[in-house]
Design a protein around this motif. Sequence first.
Motif, PDB file in Angstrom:
ATOM      1  N   GLU A 155       0.826  -1.203   0.000  1.00  0.00           N
ATOM      2  CA  GLU A 155       0.000   0.000   0.000  1.00  0.00           C
ATOM      3  C   GLU A 155       0.865   1.260   0.000  1.00  0.00           C
ATOM      4  O   GLU A 155       0.546   2.250  -0.666  1.00  0.00           O
ATOM      5  CB  GLU A 155      -0.928  -0.016   1.224  1.00  0.00           C
ATOM      6  N   THR A 156       1.980   1.208   0.752  1.00  0.00           N
ATOM      7  CA  THR A 156       2.883   2.360   0.768  1.00  0.00           C
ATOM      8  C   THR A 156       3.500   2.587  -0.607  1.00  0.00           C
ATOM      9  O   THR A 156       3.619   3.734  -1.073  1.00  0.00           O
ATOM     10  CB  THR A 156       3.986   2.147   1.815  1.00  0.00           C
ATOM     11  N   LEU A 157       3.887   1.509  -1.267  1.00  0.00           N
ATOM     12  CA  LEU A 157       4.471   1.630  -2.598  1.00  0.00           C
ATOM     13  C   LEU A 157       3.458   2.171  -3.593  1.00  0.00           C
ATOM     14  O   LEU A 157       3.773   3.048  -4.405  1.00  0.00           O
ATOM     15  CB  LEU A 157       4.994   0.270  -3.041  1.00  0.00           C
ATOM     16  N   TYR A 158       2.231   1.647  -3.541  1.00  0.00           N
ATOM     17  CA  TYR A 158       1.182   2.164  -4.423  1.00  0.00           C
ATOM     18  C   TYR A 158       0.962   3.650  -4.198  1.00  0.00           C
ATOM     19  O   TYR A 158       0.820   4.437  -5.146  1.00  0.00           O
ATOM     20  CB  TYR A 158      -0.118   1.399  -4.187  1.00  0.00           C
ATOM     21  N   ILE A 161       3.853   5.729  -5.669  1.00  0.00           N
ATOM     22  CA  ILE A 161       3.855   5.757  -7.136  1.00  0.00           C
ATOM     23  C   ILE A 161       2.764   6.671  -7.666  1.00  0.00           C
ATOM     24  O   ILE A 161       2.996   7.493  -8.570  1.00  0.00           O
ATOM     25  CB  ILE A 161       3.687   4.327  -7.693  1.00  0.00           C
ATOM     26  N   PHE A 162       1.576   6.575  -7.106  1.00  0.00           N
ATOM     27  CA  PHE A 162       0.477   7.405  -7.589  1.00  0.00           C
ATOM     28  C   PHE A 162       0.704   8.880  -7.257  1.00  0.00           C
ATOM     29  O   PHE A 162       0.346   9.762  -8.046  1.00  0.00           O
ATOM     30  CB  PHE A 162      -0.854   6.930  -7.003  1.00  0.00           C
ATOM     31  N   CYS A 163       1.296   9.124  -6.096  1.00  0.00           N
ATOM     32  CA  CYS A 163       1.549  10.519  -5.745  1.00  0.00           C
ATOM     33  C   CYS A 163       2.606  11.144  -6.662  1.00  0.00           C
ATOM     34  O   CYS A 163       2.587  12.355  -6.905  1.00  0.00           O
ATOM     35  CB  CYS A 163       1.994  10.626  -4.287  1.00  0.00           C
ATOM     36  N   GLN A 247      -6.077  13.163  -1.492  1.00  0.00           N
ATOM     37  CA  GLN A 247      -7.164  12.565  -0.735  1.00  0.00           C
ATOM     38  C   GLN A 247      -8.172  11.894  -1.667  1.00  0.00           C
ATOM     39  O   GLN A 247      -8.655  10.790  -1.385  1.00  0.00           O
ATOM     40  CB  GLN A 247      -7.849  13.635   0.117  1.00  0.00           C
ATOM     41  N   GLN A 248      -8.485  12.549  -2.766  1.00  0.00           N
ATOM     42  CA  GLN A 248      -9.410  11.950  -3.725  1.00  0.00           C
ATOM     43  C   GLN A 248      -8.832  10.681  -4.333  1.00  0.00           C
ATOM     44  O   GLN A 248      -9.553   9.700  -4.559  1.00  0.00           O
ATOM     45  CB  GLN A 248      -9.740  12.975  -4.811  1.00  0.00           C
ATOM     46  N   LEU A 249      -7.523  10.693  -4.587  1.00  0.00           N
ATOM     47  CA  LEU A 249      -6.892   9.513  -5.151  1.00  0.00           C
ATOM     48  C   LEU A 249      -6.912   8.349  -4.164  1.00  0.00           C
ATOM     49  O   LEU A 249      -7.146   7.191  -4.550  1.00  0.00           O
ATOM     50  CB  LEU A 249      -5.458   9.849  -5.551  1.00  0.00           C
ATOM     51  N   GLU A 250      -6.681   8.634  -2.893  1.00  0.00           N
ATOM     52  CA  GLU A 250      -6.730   7.574  -1.887  1.00  0.00           C
ATOM     53  C   GLU A 250      -8.140   6.999  -1.758  1.00  0.00           C
ATOM     54  O   GLU A 250      -8.309   5.797  -1.551  1.00  0.00           O
ATOM     55  CB  GLU A 250      -6.253   8.123  -0.544  1.00  0.00           C
ATOM     56  N   GLU A 251      -9.142   7.838  -1.875  1.00  0.00           N
ATOM     57  CA  GLU A 251     -10.517   7.339  -1.832  1.00  0.00           C
ATOM     58  C   GLU A 251     -10.814   6.432  -3.022  1.00  0.00           C
ATOM     59  O   GLU A 251     -11.514   5.418  -2.887  1.00  0.00           O
ATOM     60  CB  GLU A 251     -11.493   8.520  -1.796  1.00  0.00           C
ATOM     61  N   GLU A 252     -10.293   6.790  -4.181  1.00  0.00           N
ATOM     62  CA  GLU A 252     -10.497   5.947  -5.349  1.00  0.00           C
ATOM     63  C   GLU A 252      -9.756   4.616  -5.211  1.00  0.00           C
ATOM     64  O   GLU A 252     -10.267   3.563  -5.599  1.00  0.00           O
ATOM     65  CB  GLU A 252     -10.035   6.674  -6.607  1.00  0.00           C
ATOM     66  N   LEU A 253      -8.543   4.648  -4.651  1.00  0.00           N
ATOM     67  CA  LEU A 253      -7.800   3.406  -4.448  1.00  0.00           C
ATOM     68  C   LEU A 253      -8.487   2.513  -3.431  1.00  0.00           C
ATOM     69  O   LEU A 253      -8.439   1.279  -3.544  1.00  0.00           O
ATOM     70  CB  LEU A 253      -6.375   3.716  -3.984  1.00  0.00           C
ATOM     71  N   ALA A 254      -9.132   3.115  -2.441  1.00  0.00           N
ATOM     72  CA  ALA A 254      -9.825   2.316  -1.427  1.00  0.00           C
ATOM     73  C   ALA A 254     -10.990   1.545  -2.025  1.00  0.00           C
ATOM     74  O   ALA A 254     -11.400   0.509  -1.489  1.00  0.00           O
ATOM     75  CB  ALA A 254     -10.313   3.218  -0.295  1.00  0.00           C
ATOM     76  N   MET A 255     -11.528   2.033  -3.131  1.00  0.00           N
ATOM     77  CA  MET A 255     -12.640   1.331  -3.772  1.00  0.00           C
ATOM     78  C   MET A 255     -12.198   0.003  -4.359  1.00  0.00           C
ATOM     79  O   MET A 255     -13.018  -0.896  -4.552  1.00  0.00           O
ATOM     80  CB  MET A 255     -13.242   2.205  -4.871  1.00  0.00           C
ATOM     81  N   PHE A 256     -10.902  -0.161  -4.639  1.00  0.00           N
ATOM     82  CA  PHE A 256     -10.391  -1.390  -5.222  1.00  0.00           C
ATOM     83  C   PHE A 256      -9.837  -2.341  -4.165  1.00  0.00           C
ATOM     84  O   PHE A 256      -9.265  -3.370  -4.507  1.00  0.00           O
ATOM     85  CB  PHE A 256      -9.300  -1.080  -6.247  1.00  0.00           C
ATOM     86  N   THR A 257      -9.984  -2.026  -2.895  1.00  0.00           N
ATOM     87  CA  THR A 257      -9.505  -2.907  -1.840  1.00  0.00           C
ATOM     88  C   THR A 257     -10.409  -4.120  -1.730  1.00  0.00           C
ATOM     89  O   THR A 257     -11.628  -3.978  -1.708  1.00  0.00           O
ATOM     90  CB  THR A 257      -9.481  -2.158  -0.492  1.00  0.00           C
ATOM     91  N   PRO A 258      -9.872  -5.342  -1.695  1.00  0.00           N
ATOM     92  CA  PRO A 258     -10.728  -6.529  -1.570  1.00  0.00           C
ATOM     93  C   PRO A 258     -11.542  -6.469  -0.285  1.00  0.00           C
ATOM     94  O   PRO A 258     -11.016  -6.221   0.801  1.00  0.00           O
ATOM     95  CB  PRO A 258      -9.717  -7.688  -1.538  1.00  0.00           C
ATOM     96  N   ASN A 259     -12.839  -6.688  -0.410  1.00  0.00           N
ATOM     97  CA  ASN A 259     -13.730  -6.632   0.743  1.00  0.00           C
ATOM     98  C   ASN A 259     -14.529  -7.912   0.890  1.00  0.00           C
ATOM     99  O   ASN A 259     -15.603  -7.923   1.498  1.00  0.00           O
ATOM    100  CB  ASN A 259     -14.682  -5.430   0.627  1.00  0.00           C
ATOM    101  N   THR A 260     -14.037  -9.017   0.322  1.00  0.00           N
ATOM    102  CA  THR A 260     -14.728 -10.291   0.427  1.00  0.00           C
ATOM    103  C   THR A 260     -13.994 -11.195   1.411  1.00  0.00           C
ATOM    104  O   THR A 260     -12.798 -11.048   1.652  1.00  0.00           O
ATOM    105  CB  THR A 260     -14.804 -10.983  -0.941  1.00  0.00           C
TER     106      THR A 260
END
Length: 352
Positions: A155-158, A161-163, A247-260
């Motif tokens: 997560e830190t690496l992601y 890179i995005f920042c 902050q918006q980018l982190e919110e978008e990345l959180a949408m792809f976090t596995p939640n199953t």
Amino acid sequence: GRGVLSHDYVFWCGDFNYRIDMENELVKDSIQSGNYEDLKLFDQLLISKQEGESFEDFNEGNIQFAPTYKYDVFSDDYDTSEKNRTPAWTDRVLWRRKFPDYLMDGPEDFEAVTSNWDPGNILHYGRAELRVSDHRPVIAIFEIEVLKVDEEKRETLYHDIFCQQGPPDGTVIISLPNGEEFDDLMVDNTLEGMSGCGDVILVRFVNDTMVLTFRDGRDALEALKFDGIELCQKLLSVKLKNEAWKQQLEEELAMFTPNTERLFNPISSSLLGESFDIPSMSFDIDDEELQMFDTSLDVNTELPAPLVPSATRSYTPSPSDEGPQRPPRPSKPAKAPPRPAKRPTAKTETVV
């Protein structure tokens, strides 16, 4: 491109249809005596692997079970039909592990890597005595090494890179002190300085600010170095149009976090002697409710007789019983009501 052998592990299992190059009776005699080593000398798959014709880099467990094909269904007898097929190990389980590229620093390290290389251990290789088919299924249990992902580091690496990519819109807002407007000289000097940061694709003037849009978001981050720089004896103020883009980018990345979550225990296995225990469901029943159930059930109560269909019943033939059906004839339209009789007209006579 990415193929089958590019994966870290490949498990190849199924009906390979390889046979044993021996006479039928000799094969059955070796099976009866449990002499599987002689049979393996004539197994087509083992011979093909040794000669490098197929599955050269694949491994297989030690075969210590009778051939799995061909049986009479629901029987322990090999094929008794007219074809009388020779028993064979047609059903196999092979596996292969790929050498990771990061372990191969140079040709001199090849021997050191291969000497300590573990392709995986097979804990069990056998067959299951299921008689519903002319094959006996083969079972293999493996113990392998896998790489574990450090979730926190990933997560830190992601995030880093995005920042580094900068805001998606790549837009900065430039202003002068006290709301001063940009004259032509100031505009030319500002654009000349900003051109060193990247490719400016759009220039706009909104009120007393100068808005620049770069082709790349990283160029917009580079333009922030001009914030607080004096140009033409005027102090520049440079800021991103969207300062909350991280902050918006982190919110978008959180949408792809596995939640199953798994619905089963991936560790336990009935093949290893462990059972899948389903937690029992308990219900709390009051004494009054229990008494109600006890009094409502009487074994001596006579149950009503089941419904008996009547002896005669109407039968409507289906279209399939009588072949193709002719469409029904349309009914004739109703007759029109009779016309009313003509009104009698009065006769007039002229008297001369």
